[in-house]
Design an enzyme around this catalytic site. Structure first.
Site, PDB file in Angstrom:
ATOM      1  N   ARG A  85      -8.796   1.355  10.471  1.00  0.00           N
ATOM      2  CA  ARG A  85      -8.423   0.252  10.504  1.00  0.00           C
ATOM      3  C   ARG A  85      -8.952  -0.622  11.440  1.00  0.00           C
ATOM      4  O   ARG A  85      -8.920  -1.409  11.733  1.00  0.00           O
ATOM      5  CB  ARG A  85      -6.966   0.406  11.698  1.00  0.00           C
ATOM      6  CG  ARG A  85      -5.889   1.034  11.128  1.00  0.00           C
ATOM      7  CD  ARG A  85      -4.930   0.270  10.741  1.00  0.00           C
ATOM      8  NE  ARG A  85      -3.945  -0.342  10.373  1.00  0.00           N
ATOM      9  CZ  ARG A  85      -2.614  -0.123  10.798  1.00  0.00           C
ATOM     10  NH1 ARG A  85      -2.437   0.763   9.613  1.00  0.00           N
ATOM     11  NH2 ARG A  85      -1.561  -0.984  11.172  1.00  0.00           N
ATOM     12  N   LYS A 117       0.879  -1.407  -0.039  1.00  0.00           N
ATOM     13  CA  LYS A 117      -0.055   0.158  -0.061  1.00  0.00           C
ATOM     14  C   LYS A 117       0.788   0.728   0.000  1.00  0.00           C
ATOM     15  O   LYS A 117       0.845   2.366  -0.588  1.00  0.00           O
ATOM     16  CB  LYS A 117      -1.026  -0.453   1.533  1.00  0.00           C
ATOM     17  CG  LYS A 117      -1.336  -1.218   1.071  1.00  0.00           C
ATOM     18  CD  LYS A 117      -2.351  -1.208   2.388  1.00  0.00           C
ATOM     19  CE  LYS A 117      -2.382  -0.490   3.837  1.00  0.00           C
ATOM     20  NZ  LYS A 117      -1.006  -1.681   4.501  1.00  0.00           N
ATOM     21  N   ARG A 141       0.655  -8.042  14.430  1.00  0.00           N
ATOM     22  CA  ARG A 141      -0.551  -7.245  13.085  1.00  0.00           C
ATOM     23  C   ARG A 141      -1.636  -8.161  12.742  1.00  0.00           C
ATOM     24  O   ARG A 141      -2.641  -7.288  11.909  1.00  0.00           O
ATOM     25  CB  ARG A 141       0.794  -7.185  12.952  1.00  0.00           C
ATOM     26  CG  ARG A 141       1.522  -5.647  13.622  1.00  0.00           C
ATOM     27  CD  ARG A 141       2.829  -5.106  12.642  1.00  0.00           C
ATOM     28  NE  ARG A 141       2.692  -4.969  12.044  1.00  0.00           N
ATOM     29  CZ  ARG A 141       3.515  -4.545  11.076  1.00  0.00           C
ATOM     30  NH1 ARG A 141       5.081  -4.884  10.664  1.00  0.00           N
ATOM     31  NH2 ARG A 141       3.728  -4.149   9.865  1.00  0.00           N
ATOM     32  N   ARG A 174      11.858  -1.601  10.793  1.00  0.00           N
ATOM     33  CA  ARG A 174      10.632  -1.191  11.374  1.00  0.00           C
ATOM     34  C   ARG A 174      10.934  -2.285  13.133  1.00  0.00           C
ATOM     35  O   ARG A 174      10.990  -2.915  12.634  1.00  0.00           O
ATOM     36  CB  ARG A 174       9.495  -0.949  10.980  1.00  0.00           C
ATOM     37  CG  ARG A 174       9.623   0.432  10.318  1.00  0.00           C
ATOM     38  CD  ARG A 174       8.225   0.630   9.998  1.00  0.00           C
ATOM     39  NE  ARG A 174       7.084  -0.228  10.098  1.00  0.00           N
ATOM     40  CZ  ARG A 174       5.460  -0.454   9.681  1.00  0.00           C
ATOM     41  NH1 ARG A 174       5.298   0.640   8.690  1.00  0.00           N
ATOM     42  NH2 ARG A 174       5.215  -0.612  10.728  1.00  0.00           N
ATOM     43  N   ARG A 220      12.052  -6.385   4.823  1.00  0.00           N
ATOM     44  CA  ARG A 220      11.413  -4.382   4.472  1.00  0.00           C
ATOM     45  C   ARG A 220      12.373  -3.460   4.819  1.00  0.00           C
ATOM     46  O   ARG A 220      12.232  -3.874   6.649  1.00  0.00           O
ATOM     47  CB  ARG A 220       9.714  -4.408   5.221  1.00  0.00           C
ATOM     48  CG  ARG A 220       9.761  -2.539   4.894  1.00  0.00           C
ATOM     49  CD  ARG A 220       7.997  -2.783   5.003  1.00  0.00           C
ATOM     50  NE  ARG A 220       7.324  -2.588   5.997  1.00  0.00           N
ATOM     51  CZ  ARG A 220       6.643  -2.737   6.334  1.00  0.00           C
ATOM     52  NH1 ARG A 220       5.168  -1.975   5.261  1.00  0.00           N
ATOM     53  NH2 ARG A 220       5.896  -2.197   8.019  1.00  0.00           N
TER      54      ARG A 220
END
Ligand code: ADP
Ligand code: ZN
Length: 214
Positions: free
Chosen positions: A88, A13, A171, A160, A127
């Site tokens: 969310r 996204k 998550r 992160r 990532r």
């Protein structure tokens, strides 16, 4: 043009949002980015949300509501915006609707990024994010030209805090329980378009929106 990008973490996204921002000249609004900046700056809000975020839980709806309300008031949102990773949950979606109503505005499109969870885990573990401009890289299929340096701004790349295996699992659980119901919510409002996250998501969305602009 007011857009929402919805879907599991790691579905691309953020990357698509940045391209859409450039193409259509409307800002990306990511509560994740805004909150990480608060943490970095060690503000009161940052201190409040740091622990929640590192566990992969959602920060309180009230916090998100205020951020939304204040952010879309700014001058750069006049022509619209791209919400990346918000709302969310249903509560946040209802708040947004209320805020929009007060402003005589509405959401034009919600794009749902479809991606299998197995792919998500691999993507998130690999990532890396630019500290300066927040561009996402992936060590497997979107490697920066120089190790640990952003191609675009030369900033330093980092991993992160919540891109660790255990947190990722949580998550995804939070996503399934709280965020996934938004798919039906926006479907019923006739706003939802499904996007295959693996296959040229940006081009597909761009073409849809070009049609809208004419
Ligand atoms: P990702 O899409 O990879 O999950 P984000 O940057 O969107 O990453 O979010 C990172 C974290 O920030 C979330 O796990 C959550 O703790 C917090 N967060 C971001 N946006 C919201 C939101 N709209 N509501 C609640 N928590 C949020
Ligand atoms: Zn950068």
């Amino acid at each position: 043009m007011r857009l929402i990008l919805l879907g599991p973490p790691g579905g691309g996204k953020g990357t698509v949002a940045k391209k859409l921002e450039e193409e259509f000249n409307i800002p990306v609004i990511s509560t994740g980015v805004i909150l990480r900046e608060e943490i970095e700056r060690k503000t009161r809000l940052g201190k409040k949300v740091q622990n929640i975020m590192s566990k992969g839980e959602l920060v309180p709806d009230e916090v998100i509501k205020e951020i939304m309300r204040e952010r879309i008031k700014l001058e750069d949102c006049k022509g619209g915006y791209i919400f990346d990773g918000l709302p969310r949950n249903i509560k946040q979606a209802e708040s947004l609707e209320k805020i929009n109503k007060e402003r005589n505005e509405h959401i034009d499109y919600v794009f749902y990024f479809e991606i299998p969870f197995a792919a998500v885990i691999e993507r998130l573990i690999n990532r890396r994010v630019c500290k300066k401009c927040n561009t996402n890289y992936n060590l497997l299929f979107n490697h920066p030209q120089k190790d640990n340096i952003c191609d675009i701004c030369g900033g330093e790349l980092y991993q992160r805090d919540d891109d660790k295996k255990e947190t990722i699992k949580n998550r995804l659980k939070v996503f399934t329980e709280q965020t996934l119901p938004l798919k039906k919510y926006y479907q019923e409002k006739n706003l939802l378009t499904m996007i295959d996250a693996n296959w040229n998501a940006f081009l597909k969305i761009k073409n849809i929106l070009k049609g809208l602009q004419k």
